[in-house]
Scaffold this motif. Sequence first.
Motif, short mmCIF file in Angstrom:
data_model
loop_
_atom_site.label_atom_id
_atom_site.label_comp_id
_atom_site.label_asym_id
_atom_site.label_seq_id
_atom_site.Cartn_x
_atom_site.Cartn_y
_atom_site.Cartn_z
N ILE A 22 0.83 -1.20 0.00
CA ILE A 22 0.00 0.00 0.00
C ILE A 22 0.87 1.25 0.00
O ILE A 22 0.64 2.19 -0.77
CB ILE A 22 -0.95 0.00 1.22
N PHE A 23 1.88 1.27 0.85
CA PHE A 23 2.77 2.44 0.89
C PHE A 23 3.54 2.57 -0.42
O PHE A 23 3.71 3.68 -0.94
CB PHE A 23 3.75 2.33 2.06
N THR A 25 2.68 1.61 -3.42
CA THR A 25 1.79 2.10 -4.48
C THR A 25 1.55 3.60 -4.33
O THR A 25 1.58 4.35 -5.33
CB THR A 25 0.44 1.36 -4.43
N GLY A 26 1.35 4.03 -3.10
CA GLY A 26 1.13 5.45 -2.86
C GLY A 26 2.35 6.30 -3.19
O GLY A 26 2.23 7.36 -3.83
N LEU A 27 3.52 5.83 -2.76
CA LEU A 27 4.75 6.57 -3.03
C LEU A 27 5.03 6.64 -4.52
O LEU A 27 5.40 7.70 -5.05
CB LEU A 27 5.92 5.90 -2.30
N ALA A 28 4.83 5.52 -5.22
CA ALA A 28 5.05 5.50 -6.67
C ALA A 28 4.10 6.47 -7.36
O ALA A 28 4.48 7.17 -8.31
CB ALA A 28 4.85 4.08 -7.21
N GLY A 29 2.86 6.55 -6.88
CA GLY A 29 1.89 7.45 -7.47
C GLY A 29 2.29 8.91 -7.31
O GLY A 29 2.13 9.72 -8.23
N LYS A 44 10.24 -4.48 -4.10
CA LYS A 44 9.81 -4.82 -2.74
C LYS A 44 10.95 -5.24 -1.84
O LYS A 44 10.74 -5.54 -0.66
CB LYS A 44 8.75 -5.93 -2.80
N ASN A 45 12.16 -5.28 -2.37
CA ASN A 45 13.34 -5.59 -1.55
C ASN A 45 14.59 -5.15 -2.29
O ASN A 45 14.55 -4.75 -3.46
CB ASN A 45 13.40 -7.08 -1.21
N GLY A 46 15.73 -5.23 -1.60
CA GLY A 46 16.97 -4.78 -2.19
C GLY A 46 17.40 -5.54 -3.42
O GLY A 46 17.96 -4.96 -4.35
N GLU A 47 17.14 -6.83 -3.45
CA GLU A 47 17.51 -7.64 -4.61
C GLU A 47 16.79 -7.16 -5.86
O GLU A 47 17.38 -7.08 -6.94
CB GLU A 47 17.21 -9.12 -4.36
N GLU A 48 15.50 -6.85 -5.73
CA GLU A 48 14.74 -6.36 -6.87
C GLU A 48 15.27 -5.01 -7.34
O GLU A 48 15.30 -4.72 -8.54
CB GLU A 48 13.25 -6.27 -6.51
N VAL A 49 15.70 -4.18 -6.40
CA VAL A 49 16.29 -2.90 -6.77
C VAL A 49 17.53 -3.11 -7.62
O VAL A 49 17.71 -2.48 -8.67
CB VAL A 49 16.67 -2.09 -5.51
#
Length: 234
Positions: A22-23, A25-29, A44-49
């Motif tokens: 939820i956070f 999605t809001g931040l991305a928006g 959603k985590n450092g690896e994905e970054v």
Amino acid sequence: MDTKAFLPEIKISVVVADDHEIFLTGLAGVVRKISFVGKICTAKNGEEVLMLLKNLPISIVILDICMPILNGIETTSIIRKNYPKVKVIGISSFNDCHLVSSILNEGAKGFLLKNTTCAEIEKAISVVMGGKVYLSREVQENLNENDWIYPNKKKEFLRNNRIRELLYLICHERTTKEIAGHLNISEKTVEKYRSELMRITGAKNMVGLAVFAMKNNIHADEILNQKFESRHAI
């Protein structure tokens, strides 16, 4: 500070990372609506970054301090070494000097609290992209008050009320569910904070955290004892 002075000449690509959907999605928006942002990616985590950075030309990363697999501090360290041109802004619910100074020392150029405004997010991105450091006013005031720009000052760390509460409840063998109820946070958040406390204190498990709390007399803190006794918490 006038953000116009720091507006990038071309649109930038941004990654926002947080394990709370939820956070996130809001931040991305919010970031997506900024005029000088062209592309936005989420993780959603450092690896994905790191996977996104490997495959895309990213200008700036806004990441949560407490994330699974690779937390924000660990991820920032890797970004600094492997992607030195990428700017990092940390974001957290904790206005804790140790966390702030730790991520700044690993190479982050900014730090925001999760209760920030849309205007401040835009300001932070533009300032950091302009080559300067941006800290939320509350964060800067906390650093100034404690005179703590660098980590490893245990006395200041132990003055943080929320950290003391967590350690107190852990020392008194409260379960994750019970701690969540006492502090009015989710069980998932308790687990994240507990993992971060283990990293900060060097404890390898819950027993280690309890020992740390006892060595620093947190288990016998009269103020905390009265607070939780008055609520029939302990």
